[in-house]
Scaffold this active site. Sequence first.
Site, mmCIF file in Angstrom:
data_model
loop_
_atom_site.group_PDB
_atom_site.id
_atom_site.type_symbol
_atom_site.label_atom_id
_atom_site.label_comp_id
_atom_site.label_asym_id
_atom_site.label_seq_id
_atom_site.Cartn_x
_atom_site.Cartn_y
_atom_site.Cartn_z
ATOM 1 N N GLY A 516 0.838 -1.209 0.000
ATOM 2 C CA GLY A 516 0.000 0.000 0.000
ATOM 3 C C GLY A 516 0.855 1.233 0.000
ATOM 4 N N GLY A 517 0.189 2.345 0.138
ATOM 5 C CA GLY A 517 0.886 3.621 0.110
ATOM 6 C C GLY A 517 1.891 3.766 1.233
ATOM 7 N N GLY A 519 3.260 0.997 3.041
ATOM 8 C CA GLY A 519 4.128 -0.132 3.324
ATOM 9 C C GLY A 519 3.526 -1.434 2.832
ATOM 10 N N SER A 520 4.174 -2.522 3.158
ATOM 11 C CA SER A 520 3.750 -3.836 2.679
ATOM 12 C C SER A 520 2.939 -4.562 3.752
ATOM 13 C CB SER A 520 4.968 -4.679 2.334
ATOM 14 O OG SER A 520 5.765 -3.964 1.414
ATOM 15 N N LYS A 535 0.775 -4.967 8.738
ATOM 16 C CA LYS A 535 1.273 -3.944 7.829
ATOM 17 C C LYS A 535 2.548 -3.358 8.412
ATOM 18 C CE LYS A 535 -0.049 -0.330 4.876
ATOM 19 N NZ LYS A 535 -1.156 0.310 4.194
ATOM 20 N N ASP A 631 -8.245 7.859 0.042
ATOM 21 C CA ASP A 631 -7.682 6.936 -0.957
ATOM 22 C C ASP A 631 -8.616 5.759 -1.177
ATOM 23 O OD1 ASP A 631 -5.876 6.139 -2.860
ATOM 24 O OD2 ASP A 631 -4.534 5.137 -1.436
#
Length: 807
Positions: A516-517, A519-520, A535, A631
């Site tokens: 995502g914006g 991090g993973s 996350k 978002d």
Amino acid sequence: MAYLHIISMILPLFLHILAASSTTTDTISAGQTLSISDKLVSKNGRYALGFFEVGNNSSQNTSNWYLGIWFNSVPKLTQAWVANRDDPFKSPPSSLELKISHDGNLVVLNQPTNSVIWSTQVKMTRNSTIAMLLDSGNFILRNVSNSSHTLWQSFDHPTDTFLPGMKLGWDNITGLNRRIFSRKNSISPATGVYCEELDPSGIDQIVLVKWNSNAQYWSTRVWDGHHFASLPDEARNGGNESLVTNAHEKYYTYTILEETATVYYNLDVSGQVKIFVWPEGSQDWIPAYSQPRAQCDVYAVCGPFAICNDDALPSCTCTKGFSVRSPDDWELDDRTGGCIRNTPLDCITKGSSTRSTDKFLPLPCVSLAQSVRRIEDAQSIGVCAQVCLDNCSCAAYSLSNGTCSIWHGELLNIRQIQCSSAANSNGETLYLRLAAKDIQGLEKNKRVFIIAVATSTSVAALGLFAFAMLIMICRNKRKNSGHIANTAQDCNGIIAFPYDALEHGTKNFSEKLGEGGFGSVFKGFLNNSTAIAVKKLDHHAHHGEKQFRAEVSSIGIIQHINLVKLIGFCCEGARRLLVYEYMPNGSLATHLFQSHATVLTWSTRYQIALGVARGLAYLHEKCLECIIHCDIKPENILLSDSYVPKIADFGMAKFLGRDFSRVITTMRGTIGYLAPEWISGVAITPKVDVYAYGMVLLEIVSGKRNSCVSCSCSSKHDVYYPVHVAREIIGGDVRSLLDNRLCGEVNLKEAEIACKVACWCIQDDEFDRPTMGEVVQILEGLLEVNIPPMPRLLQTIAGSSNYSTCC
Ligand SMILES: *[C@@H]1O[C@H](CO)[C@@H](O)[C@H](O)[C@H]1NC(C)=O
Ligand SMILES: *[C@@H]1O[C@H](CO)[C@@H](O)[C@H](O)[C@H]1NC(C)=O
Ligand SMILES: *[C@@H]1O[C@H](CO)[C@@H](O)[C@H](O)[C@H]1NC(C)=O
Ligand SMILES: *[C@@H]1O[C@H](CO)[C@@H](O)[C@H](O)[C@H]1NC(C)=O
Ligand SMILES: *[C@@H]1O[C@H](CO)[C@@H](O)[C@H](O)[C@H]1NC(C)=O
Ligand SMILES: *[C@@H]1O[C@H](CO)[C@@H](O)[C@H](O)[C@H]1NC(C)=O
Ligand SMILES: *[C@@H]1O[C@H](CO)[C@@H](O)[C@H](O)[C@H]1NC(C)=O
Ligand SMILES: *[C@@H]1O[C@H](CO)[C@@H](O)[C@H](O)[C@H]1NC(C)=O
Ligand SMILES: *[C@@H]1O[C@H](CO)[C@@H](O)[C@H](O)[C@H]1NC(C)=O
Ligand SMILES: *[C@@H]1O[C@H](CO)[C@@H](O)[C@H](O)[C@H]1NC(C)=O
């Protein structure tokens, strides 16, 4: 070439000077009259004096008459002096007469009443005088019996032309201060706004100022005893200049040695000093000199809210959202009136709070060197914009080089500069305040721009976006310096996990679910074998502990069936992790866009649409603090094992205080789901989520990406899908819009409602969009929905972009 153009502008198109008559004298003695058809000509033939008409052509009655001097030897009619520049004679032309009155003064009489409409107004005891036009172009009134006794002279009352031999400066005995004033416009010789004078502060230099504003925009620099420092040598060739200072006088004067050349030294309407030469036998004025060199160096030459561009002709244009205040003056090269707003600002101050719906229009690559800015203590563009919005007199802001500047009132001297060259770094982006309505009118172009960027350089855009995030996070870091916490805590029912536990639970972060914006995301299990999604925040080293905990606890208290539940977090050293409930069915994006995924049935899709709407309505309206997600996209909508949609990733949400309806944020979100106000302004409301939701809803209906950005469309859209939807809805048929994988198994009434709602959600004007609460009611069938209008911006994009090429 440019100069020649300017000369043709200086010379009034309709300037009409009456043809020469039989009179070829240079004097008027007592008893003689100069009628409208006569003129005086200096002995050398260079100058002529008489009446002339300016304005509309002579068959109309609106024209103005003046007494003045022009260059007699130059076929192109050029005024050198005007007696009555601010008081034109309106009387019928045939009645004007110049003569020496009984008291010895030179007067203009209006026959047949014989009333004096102009006079030299000299106090005299005797009336034996004579008027004479000298070779220098000086028109004098002198004693008949003493040729060196001058009572009055035109050189003491200069207009816009500085003839050789004239004095620029003051005489403390007579109290005269001789200055040059530009003319009003290219036709009227009336007094304009620019002035050339000897520096009133006493410095030995000549300055150019805008009258009434005391703005000095150019100077000759200090006299070195022989010359002014700034004048080029060419300007001195063939001339002799002097700065005279004595007991009662201080003035500058120059002479021309080359007797055959005619010189025209003029302060132009544009505020520039221009010197032209007419050599004998020439066909036109030859430009010799011009200062300041750049038109845009002239103070406020384009007036308020106009942009000056030295590379354009004309140099002035109104900024977007503004119109020329006085088109008539503008047409005649007087642009100092500038521009006025098309729509007044919407701003009200009550006590200490200010409410405003205004937006900002970015003007990139401008310089505002000559305008008065106020420096505010604001580090981010959002705060800087808010400072501006909070004061109704604020017209613009900029955040340049880390400094927030605010401009109040009318904005002058906006100058377009070339940004392409790195050397020219004094350009900045100005954010001009406009009424929301005016911003919307401009969105078209902006939107086209964004799409163009998105289709061609989406990778670069994403990089930029990541960079913006990095900056944001870095900033947070500076404000917070926390100590390491490594003990498990429970706050608001949220578990603080030790890092080891999460590392172990995710098998050393081996199963990646997505990115995502911020991090993973990795899959893992808790000890009781509950599946979790962990996350790992990027740039974690910069995320302050105190702020992180504050964010976690505020996310933690938000609980709704359609929002992903936050179970816990980890905050150890520089590590920042968030632990969510695991969603076995992945994201909506997977189901909609990936060919191998199970096809969602219509009723599932409709329930997902409704669920997402409810989740957003909760975020917007039901929480303690209003939250804008910022978002919303299919990737951020996760599906539970029973396909209940859950909105994920609050990392981008911006928390709002209860008392605020708006929040300013830096641009964030994902291209394709960004509401127009992201691009145009910076004041963001929950309606940006409504817009993004509308886009997602269209994708739920069609099963395809709306735009071809990062998609692998199987079928071709020859128009941008949302536009196609709008057209079909207006046309009344939604069948063609539906995902063909549904094989027609669709509730058409629901499909129609969904399409209409989506289309309302993506309206250009945020005020036209429904709230998420209303969307829920419409989807539940509790509210009726009308046929939506075509979103104009999208239509423009569709008209200007060829989408089939990218699919
Ligand atoms: C010319 O005449 C028109 C009307 O006949 C008037 O509106 C306009 O202001 C006039 N222009 C000048 C420069 O006097
Ligand atoms: C002056 O105005 C009249 C009437 O408007 C028109 O017929 C004539 O052509 C004009 N003359 C010039 C030189 O513009
Ligand atoms: C000009 O004025 C005269 C007399 O005042 C009148 O007869 C004529 O119609 C006027 N012309 C115009 C163009 O207004
Ligand atoms: C000058 O003034 C005298 C007395 O005031 C008067 O008689 C005479 O006509 C005047 N001369 C002229 C040329 O006006
Ligand atoms: C002109 O000069 C004479 C002699 O110098 C003088 O008597 C007379 O008053 C002067 N006239 C005026 C108008 O000053
Ligand atoms: C002529 O006028 C000048 C300047 O006013 C004065 O200095 C001079 O004395 C006058 N000459 C006569 C003869 O009056
Ligand atoms: C003359 O007048 C100017 C203003 O017009 C003033 O600045 C200057 O000081 C005065 N000079 C003298 C010697 O009085
Ligand atoms: C130039 O002006 C100065 C001062 O007025 C004067 O002394 C000099 O003679 C002049 N030179 C020429 C060539 O006219
Ligand atoms: C807005 O700014 C102006 C100019 O700086 C200032 O005079 C005024 O007090 C400000 N108004 C408010 C409400 O802050
Ligand atoms: C930016 O600010 C720094 C220090 O505040 C200054 O040295 C630098 O010249 C500024 N750069 C520009 C382009 O204004």
